[in-house]
Design a protein around this motif. Sequence first.
Motif, mmCIF file in Angstrom:
data_model
loop_
_atom_site.group_PDB
_atom_site.id
_atom_site.type_symbol
_atom_site.label_atom_id
_atom_site.label_comp_id
_atom_site.label_asym_id
_atom_site.label_seq_id
_atom_site.Cartn_x
_atom_site.Cartn_y
_atom_site.Cartn_z
ATOM 1 N N GLY A 23 0.830 -1.304 -0.055
ATOM 2 C CA GLY A 23 0.037 -0.052 0.107
ATOM 3 C C GLY A 23 0.803 1.385 -0.081
ATOM 4 N N THR A 24 0.016 2.408 -0.021
ATOM 5 C CA THR A 24 0.773 3.698 0.176
ATOM 6 C C THR A 24 0.211 4.380 1.315
ATOM 7 O OG1 THR A 24 0.524 3.944 -2.303
ATOM 8 C CG2 THR A 24 0.885 6.021 -1.147
ATOM 9 N N TYR A 25 1.207 4.727 2.243
ATOM 10 C CA TYR A 25 0.774 5.492 3.495
ATOM 11 C C TYR A 25 1.361 6.972 3.639
ATOM 12 C CZ TYR A 25 -1.127 1.010 4.262
ATOM 13 O OH TYR A 25 -2.171 0.070 4.324
ATOM 14 N N VAL A 26 0.728 7.524 4.362
ATOM 15 C CA VAL A 26 1.250 8.964 4.665
ATOM 16 C C VAL A 26 1.261 9.245 6.345
ATOM 17 C CG1 VAL A 26 0.543 11.368 4.540
ATOM 18 C CG2 VAL A 26 0.259 9.942 2.437
ATOM 19 N N ASP A 27 2.348 9.894 6.698
ATOM 20 C CA ASP A 27 2.425 10.197 7.977
ATOM 21 C C ASP A 27 2.581 11.738 8.014
ATOM 22 O OD1 ASP A 27 2.989 11.028 10.690
ATOM 23 O OD2 ASP A 27 4.309 9.303 11.072
ATOM 24 N N GLY A 28 1.590 12.402 8.347
ATOM 25 C CA GLY A 28 1.460 14.001 8.123
ATOM 26 C C GLY A 28 2.001 14.844 9.354
ATOM 27 N N ASN A 93 2.351 12.878 -7.881
ATOM 28 C CA ASN A 93 1.589 11.956 -8.926
ATOM 29 C C ASN A 93 0.875 10.819 -8.057
ATOM 30 O OD1 ASN A 93 1.979 13.226 -11.160
ATOM 31 N ND2 ASN A 93 4.269 12.439 -11.343
ATOM 32 N N ILE A 94 0.474 10.948 -6.941
ATOM 33 C CA ILE A 94 -0.381 9.981 -6.163
ATOM 34 C C ILE A 94 -1.639 10.412 -5.847
ATOM 35 C CG2 ILE A 94 -0.310 8.830 -3.602
ATOM 36 C CD1 ILE A 94 2.610 9.471 -3.482
ATOM 37 N N ASN A 95 -2.676 9.492 -6.337
ATOM 38 C CA ASN A 95 -4.113 9.629 -6.450
ATOM 39 C C ASN A 95 -4.807 9.359 -5.432
ATOM 40 O OD1 ASN A 95 -3.803 10.872 -9.007
ATOM 41 N ND2 ASN A 95 -3.693 8.680 -9.819
ATOM 42 N N GLY A 96 -4.293 8.435 -4.666
ATOM 43 C CA GLY A 96 -5.189 7.837 -3.315
ATOM 44 C C GLY A 96 -4.016 7.019 -2.530
ATOM 45 N N LEU A 233 -8.720 11.502 0.144
ATOM 46 C CA LEU A 233 -7.541 10.969 -0.093
ATOM 47 C C LEU A 233 -7.611 9.680 -0.045
ATOM 48 C CD1 LEU A 233 -4.872 13.487 1.297
ATOM 49 C CD2 LEU A 233 -5.487 13.374 -1.304
ATOM 50 N N LEU A 234 -8.330 8.797 0.815
ATOM 51 C CA LEU A 234 -7.845 7.381 1.093
ATOM 52 C C LEU A 234 -8.877 6.621 0.064
ATOM 53 C CD1 LEU A 234 -9.166 7.567 4.990
ATOM 54 C CD2 LEU A 234 -6.889 6.905 3.876
ATOM 55 N N ASN A 235 -7.944 5.552 -0.354
ATOM 56 C CA ASN A 235 -8.698 4.475 -1.218
ATOM 57 C C ASN A 235 -9.659 3.768 -0.406
ATOM 58 O OD1 ASN A 235 -6.862 5.157 -3.318
ATOM 59 N ND2 ASN A 235 -5.162 3.869 -2.370
ATOM 60 N N PRO A 236 -10.521 2.983 -1.041
ATOM 61 C CA PRO A 236 -11.622 2.156 -0.415
ATOM 62 C C PRO A 236 -10.726 1.132 0.558
ATOM 63 C CG PRO A 236 -12.280 2.241 -2.901
ATOM 64 C CD PRO A 236 -10.874 3.137 -2.711
ATOM 65 N N ILE A 309 -10.278 6.248 14.722
ATOM 66 C CA ILE A 309 -9.917 5.882 13.525
ATOM 67 C C ILE A 309 -11.098 6.008 12.568
ATOM 68 C CG2 ILE A 309 -9.158 3.981 12.311
ATOM 69 C CD1 ILE A 309 -7.766 2.680 15.169
ATOM 70 N N PHE A 310 -10.946 6.352 11.393
ATOM 71 C CA PHE A 310 -11.986 6.309 10.431
ATOM 72 C C PHE A 310 -11.599 5.628 9.151
ATOM 73 C CE2 PHE A 310 -14.462 7.859 6.805
ATOM 74 C CZ PHE A 310 -15.602 8.095 7.423
ATOM 75 N N GLU A 311 -12.616 4.431 8.735
ATOM 76 C CA GLU A 311 -12.087 3.695 7.608
ATOM 77 C C GLU A 311 -13.040 4.206 6.115
ATOM 78 O OE1 GLU A 311 -11.733 -0.541 7.798
ATOM 79 O OE2 GLU A 311 -13.392 -0.611 6.423
ATOM 80 N N ARG A 312 -12.616 4.345 5.291
ATOM 81 C CA ARG A 312 -13.090 4.848 3.870
ATOM 82 C C ARG A 312 -13.973 3.675 3.276
ATOM 83 N NH1 ARG A 312 -12.707 8.992 -0.109
ATOM 84 N NH2 ARG A 312 -14.924 8.936 -0.965
ATOM 85 N N ALA A 313 -15.151 3.999 2.889
ATOM 86 C CA ALA A 313 -15.882 3.220 2.230
ATOM 87 C C ALA A 313 -15.375 2.633 0.800
ATOM 88 C CB ALA A 313 -17.430 3.683 2.077
#
Length: 313
Positions: A23-28, A93-96, A233-236, A309-313
Motif C-alpha cells: 500500500g501507500t501510506y502517509v504520516d502527516g 503523482n499519487i491519486n489515493g 485521499l483514502l482509497n476504499p 480511526i475512520f475507514e473509507r468506504a
Amino acid sequence: MEFSHKSVLLEETIEGLNIKKDGTYVDGTLGGGGHAFYVCERLSDKARFIGIDQDAAAIQAAGIRLLPYQDKVKIDIVRSNYQKAPQVLADLNINGVDGIVLDLGVSSYQLDTPDRGFTYREDAPLDMRMDQRQVKTAKDIINEYSEMELFRTIRDYGEEKFAKNIAKHICRAREQKTIETTFELNDIIKAAIPIRARSAGGHPSKRTFQAIRIELNQELTILEQSIDQMIDLLNPGGRICIITFHSLEDRIVKRIFRNNENPCTCPPNFPKCVCGNVSKGKVVTRKPILPSEEELEENRRSKSAKLRIFERA
C-alpha cells in the motif's frame, strides 16, 4: 540536541491502520519517524511511504531513522504542513492512499529544546514556532494582541479559568517593558493566579503556554480544515488514525468523523433521506483508544492521548 520523541499509542495506531504490505501510506506529522519506522517495517518493495513535517529538525531526524528502509520502500520526505497533503501527493503523482497517521501536538524534542520556547520549565525566548520559517512568534502574540484577544485565546485554547486575570496582568506588564522570555511570562502568570489555585493542577503556566502555542501555529484551524480532505485521499478500505492530546482537538476529530459517516442533514422526522449526502465510510472507534496503564507509567506525556480511526468506504 538529538531529536527524540516516544511515539504515543504506537502499537494501537499500527494495528488500527490495518496495513496492506503493497500500500501507500502517509504520516502527516512525521516527527522523528517513530510511527513511520513501524509502518515501513510492514511494507514491501512495491509500497510507497510519504512523510510530511514542517519542522526541519524532524525532517533530518526522520530521514536518518528511516535509512534501514530506503532501499526497500519508496520513501518521500517533504517539509510541509499536513494541511497541504493533497498538493504534496499531487506533486508526487499519487491519486489515493491506504492509510494516514496524524500525531498532533508538540513533540518531546520541541519541548526539550529550550531555545524553541515551547516549555515553561526553561528560560528561553518566547518562540513556539513549529515551522521556523514562519515570521510570527509567541512574543508577538504576548506583546501585540489586545487584552480581549489574549483573554479569548487563553480561555478557549487553554481552558484556563483565570484567563481574564492573566490577560490583564500581561497587558499591565508589557506597558513597563516588552515581554521577551518564557520565565518573564511565567512570573506574570503566577502573579495572576491565586496562591491556593497555584498549588493544584500542575504548573500554573501550562494552560496559557498551550493556548499561545495553539494560537500561534493555528493548530485547531488547520485540523478542522484538513480532516475532510484527508478522508477524500483514502482509497476504499483505507484508514486515517488521528492521535489528539487536547479535548478541543478530540472534539473536532470526533465530530468530523461522525459527519463523514452520517452526513445526512434531513430533519429527524423525515421518513427517508432526501438531502443526497452519501456516507464516506465508518468510524472504527466508537470510543477513543486510550494509552494502557503500562504506557502511562513509561511515558507521562501519553496521559491525555486519544486515538480515533475512520475507514473509507
